[in-house]
Scaffold this active site. Structure first.
Site, PDB file in Angstrom:
ATOM      1  N   HIS A 154      -3.036  -6.670   3.149  1.00 55.76           N
ATOM      2  CA  HIS A 154      -4.111  -6.070   4.321  1.00 55.76           C
ATOM      3  C   HIS A 154      -5.578  -6.343   3.997  1.00 55.76           C
ATOM      4  CE1 HIS A 154      -5.811  -2.575   6.762  1.00 55.76           C
ATOM      5  NE2 HIS A 154      -5.899  -3.605   7.670  1.00 55.76           N
ATOM      6  N   CYS A 162      -4.019   3.123   1.008  1.00 60.92           N
ATOM      7  CA  CYS A 162      -5.081   2.839   1.590  1.00 60.92           C
ATOM      8  C   CYS A 162      -5.026   2.691   3.179  1.00 60.92           C
ATOM      9  CB  CYS A 162      -5.705   1.305   1.172  1.00 60.92           C
ATOM     10  SG  CYS A 162      -6.314   1.476  -0.402  1.00 60.92           S
ATOM     11  N   HIS A 163      -3.947   1.984   3.816  1.00 61.11           N
ATOM     12  CA  HIS A 163      -3.829   2.035   5.255  1.00 61.11           C
ATOM     13  C   HIS A 163      -2.598   2.315   5.693  1.00 61.11           C
ATOM     14  CE1 HIS A 163      -7.772  -0.308   4.165  1.00 61.11           C
ATOM     15  NE2 HIS A 163      -8.220   0.695   4.978  1.00 61.11           N
ATOM     16  N   GLY A 164      -1.563   2.531   4.721  1.00 61.70           N
ATOM     17  CA  GLY A 164      -0.208   2.803   5.177  1.00 61.70           C
ATOM     18  C   GLY A 164       0.818   1.871   5.408  1.00 61.70           C
TER      19      GLY A 164
END
Lengths: 428, 170, 290
Positions: B115, B134-136
């Protein structure tokens, strides 16, 4: 040939130039009226500009790989020499480029001394030039410290120690320069920062230097002002551009001769030994271009005296336009000044030679003689020569360099006789 | 001397000079550009060898390769089974486990979330494999993206077993 | 073009000075002239003798490396272009002989492993002080740039290796100090490092002291200047190019400058014509103009 005003050749050009007159500037630089009789000693300004740009470009590149820490500096330079693509080339161009920069600047300065380019109304060109020279020396001195070799370290130690000669505040100033109790990591770091910074100051001063030149216009070998709107000048482009380019390429042959075939000739082997604060090299010497000052420094028996005389040797140049009182500009027409000029050249070269020798015995005696001559030349000889020298007769214009040339006087008489005694209104 | 006579010969001289000059300039500029390319000491470290003999089943080690973390995991039988029995059509970035781990016991991946580059945490997430905080993003036991914003599976670097105990990466 | 050097002293002094500089490079501190060799790498077209470099590496490895480090060399340099040019496999094998300290590992401990191409040459001592203490208080200098760090370069190194002699009568030498003709000060704490047959060359070349000195010197020159050949090659191309460009620029410059006279002549003609036209009317009553 006169300098015509810039006429924009498109609407865009007019829009841009009326807001930021770069096109006008470019036009001015191209059409700038240059005396047609300039000889090759006048090409060194262009050569110096090239040197400055080269040093900045290679310097910024080296800075991408160099590490300014006492534990890593020497190693980082070996890394540049061995591993970085063309690193050896960048390094050798930069180190030899510094020498070439100074070679060119000395020729440039002596040109000024010979042809009287420092005289009114060109004093500001001379003074900005001297400031550039001082900054060059500071930059080169600090740059030489960065490889952190034996000469780097010990040269830095000797020169920074000089400041302790200043009465009362000397030790504080020296400690302030060092950032410690001796030349060490803090010193290296700040020298790196300043070494990166000063060349941009130099660049700015070069702009001022050229600007102050363009106000009165160039001097020329004959030393007589040219008439600007006449056939005595030529536009800078293409004539001087081509001539400067030719001179630059010739200069590059010497430059690259060193870079590719004798890259360490101008350096000192001791600087390939990593710095060791516990071992002093037998002879501490700066790079060749600083040797004359080093000789003057060591010629004077006292530490403070040596420092004073060393700085005075440059200060004396700064007041030269006022020391030289001669009404005649160029040495071409100053037979006695000319001889003393060459004596000065010999003395300066001698000082350079002596700067590399131990300051004892006959070397010391000669250094003292040469230093004495140097100051006498500027402080006593020049003012006296200005008053008492019998100069050669000056020509009428730069096109007639010598009045004594056969036919020149007749031509002059002819020109004058045409108008003598006649009523202006009856001219045919 | 008229300017109009013999234009061809004069132009040729100037054209030739410009051309030769331009060639020289271009040649001179190349070293200035190339010096920023990876130098030979960096290129020499473009491969690294790792001793994997001490890794037990179900354990992961992380090594540095080209400045990035590499996860080397010796998978358990259960993890291998889970990885090979996934329906490929349900994957955002369909890839067979056998294409990712030639020797199914060993999984070697670049531990950088596809990502925005964070390092995923091991033994975490819904698939009991890797989870990027960080963003799952959730990765499975084959390092494939299953849930979250990451677009691609964790990258498999070039590697080989030079002997039964050593993996050479790069 | 040149301003006349009308000071005769200037001319004479300049010549003396220039020739003086040249002299400085070829003699030692004591003004002893070095032993001359026709090195293959000297001169504008100099290149390295590969076989000599490989033998020289062997001498370094078997004789010198016991005391002298070469910390800026990497094993991969041995197979790179412009050097001894061992094959990649040979260089790998050489590297693998050495123990490199690496780590810390997952347990936080340092460990040793076999050398790789990317590793730097292993040093015999862990630091300068250890090296100095183990050698009677004299530090065996690192050899990476030793040739560049000594006045006389290759000639000096070679001469030093060959220059061990009996001290002159009455010369005072302490224990562990030896007399060398070319060492500045004549006293050196290194015993004569090479003698006939000290090494057995892989390629079978006769191992006289002179041969080994030659080979190890060649190796050390490369060690200090691994890009020597590339530098010479590029230099040759640069000069060739510059001469061509210089000629073209010179001819262009002449052509451009020749235009100046003609432009001016045209303008002068025009000005003269104007002057003539003006003077025709001087003194006449403007009212009578037609």
């Amino acid at each position: 040939m006169s300098e015509e005003k810039y006429i924009p050749n498109s609407k865009l050009a007019e829009w841009f130039d009326s807001r930021l007159p770069l096109l006008s500037l470019s036009h001015h630089l191209r059409s700038y009226p240059t005396p047609k009789n300039l000889n090759y000693w006048w090409t060194f300004g262009g050569i110096l500009t090239f040197c400055l740009i080269t040093q900045i470009v290679t310097g910024v590149i080296l800075a991408m790989h160099y590490v300014a820490h006492t534990d890593l500096a020497f190693q980082s330079i070996e890394h540049i020499m061995r591993d970085v693509n063309y690193g050896w080339l960048m390094r050798y161009v930069h180190s030899n480029g510094a020498s070439m920069f100074f070679l060119a600047v000395y020729i440039h300065i002596f040109r000024g001394l010979y042809f009287g380019s420092y005289k009114a109304p060109r004093e500001m060109i001379w003074i900005t030039g001297l400031i550039i020279y001082l900054l060059m020396m500071a930059t080169a001195f600090m740059g030489y410290v960065l490889p952190w070799g034996q000469m780097s370290f010990w040269g830095a130690t000797v020169i920074t120690n000089l400041f302790s000669a200043i009465p009362f505040i000397g030790d504080s100033v020296t400690g302030w320069l060092w950032g410690g109790f001796s030349v060490d990591n803090p010193t290296l770091n700040r020298f790196y920062s300043l070494h990166y910074f000063l060349p941009f100051l130099i660049f700015g001063l070069v702009v001022l230097h050229i600007w102050s030149l363009h106000v009165p216009g160039n001097n020329n070998p004959v030393g007589i002002e040219v008439k600007k709107n006449s056939n005595e000048t030529m536009p800078f482009h293409p004539y001087m551009v081509m001539k400067d380019l030719f001179a630059l390429l010739t200069f590059l042959l010497i430059f690259f001769g060193f870079v590719f075939f004798l890259p360490d000739f101008l350096g000192h082997p001791d600087n390939y030994i990593p710095a060791d604060p516990l071992v002093t090299p037998e002879h501490i010497v700066p790079e060749w271009y600083l040797l004359p000052f080093y000789a003057i420094l060591r010629a004077i028996p006292s530490k403070l005296g040596g420092v004073i005389f060393m700085f005075a040797s440059i200060f004396v140049l700064a007041v030269l336009p006022w020391l030289d009182t001669s009404k005649v500009r160029s040495a071409t027409f100053r037979p006695i000044y000319r001889k003393f000029f060459w004596v000065l050249v010999v003395m300066v070269i001698l000082l350079g030679y002596l700067g590399a020798k131990p300051p004892e015995g006959v070397y010391l005696i000669l250094a003292r003689i040469a230093t004495t001559y140097y100051f006498i030349h500027f402080l006593i000889l020049l003012p006296l020569l200005g008053r008492y020298e019998k100069t050669d007769p000056l020509p009428m214009s730069i096109s007639d360099p010598v009045l004594d040339k056969p036919g020149a006087l007749d031509k002059f008489k002819e020109m004058a006789g045409k108008y003598e005694g006649e009523n202006v209104s009856t001219f045919k | 001397m008229s300017k109009k006579t013999q234009p061809k010969r004069r132009d040729f001289l100037f054209t030739a000079t410009y051309t030769i000059g331009a060639v020289g300039l271009a040649t001179a500029i190349w070293p200035l550009v190339d010096q920023m390319n990876p130098d030979s000491s960096v290129k020499a470290l473009s491969t690294t060898e790792v001793d994997v003999s001490s890794i037990e089943r179900g354990k992961t080690i992380t090594v540095l390769w080209r400045g990035k973390p590499i996860f080397i995991r010796r998978r358990t039988k259960q993890e291998i089974d889970e990885a090979t029995s996934v329906d490929l059509s349900s994957l955002k970035d369909p890839e067979k486990d056998s294409d990712r781990a030639k020797n199914p016991e060993w999984l070697v991946m670049v531990g950088v979330c596809t990502h925005l580059g964070c390092v995923p945490l091991g033994n975490k997430g819904e698939y009991k494999a890797w989870f990027c905080p960080c963003h799952g993003s959730h990765y499975d036991t084959s390092g494939r993206i299953r849930k979250g914003p990451a677009p691609k599976n964790l990258e498999i670097p070039k590697y080989e077993f030079v002997d039964s105990n050593t993996i050479k990466i790069g | 073009m040149l301003v006349r050097l009308n000071n005769i002293f200037g001319k004479i002094f300049f010549i003396i000075f220039i020739s003086g500089i040249g002299n400085l490079a070829y003699s030692g501190e004591n003004n002893v002239e070095f032993i001359k060799n026709d090195w293959s790498f000297k001169g504008v077209f100099g290149t390295f003798d590969r076989a000599s470099l490989q033998r020289g590496y062997q001498v370094y490895q078997e004789v010198c490396s016991g005391c002298h480090s070469a910390q800026y060399l990497s094993y991969r340099n041995l197979s790179e272009e412009g050097g001894p040019e061992f094959t990649l496999e040979e260089a790998k094998a050489i590297a693998a002989q050495f123990e490199i300290t690496d780590g810390p590992n997952e347990d936080g401990e340092m460990f040793t492993r076999g050398g790789r191409l990317s590793d730097k040459f292993v040093s015999p001592f862990s630091n300068v002080k250890a090296a100095t203490a183990s050698n009677g208080g004299a530090y065996p200098p690192d050899m990476s740039v030793l040739v560049k760090a000594r006045k006389g370069g290759a000639d000096y190194i070679y001469s030093l290796l060959m220059g061990y002699e009996d001290a002159p009568a009455g010369y005072d030498l302490e224990d562990g100090v030896y007399y060398n003709k070319y060492m500045p000060g004549h006293k050196i704490k290194m015993a004569e490092p090479i003698s006939d047959g000290a090494v057995e060359y892989a390629d079978g070349t006769e191992t006289t002291k002179a041969q080994m000195a030659r080979d190890v010197t060649t190796f050390l020159v490369w060690a200090a200047d691994p890009h020597l050949e590339a530098r010479h090659k590029m230099g040759f191309k640069v000069f060739f190019y510059l001469i061509i460009l210089l000629t073209l620029v010179y001819l262009s410059k002449q052509k451009v400058w020749s235009r100046f006279g003609s432009e001016v002549e045209e303008k002068e003609e025009a000005f003269d014509k104007f002057e003539r036209t003006v003077t025709e009317y001087e003194g006449e009553d403007p009212k009578t103009f037609k």
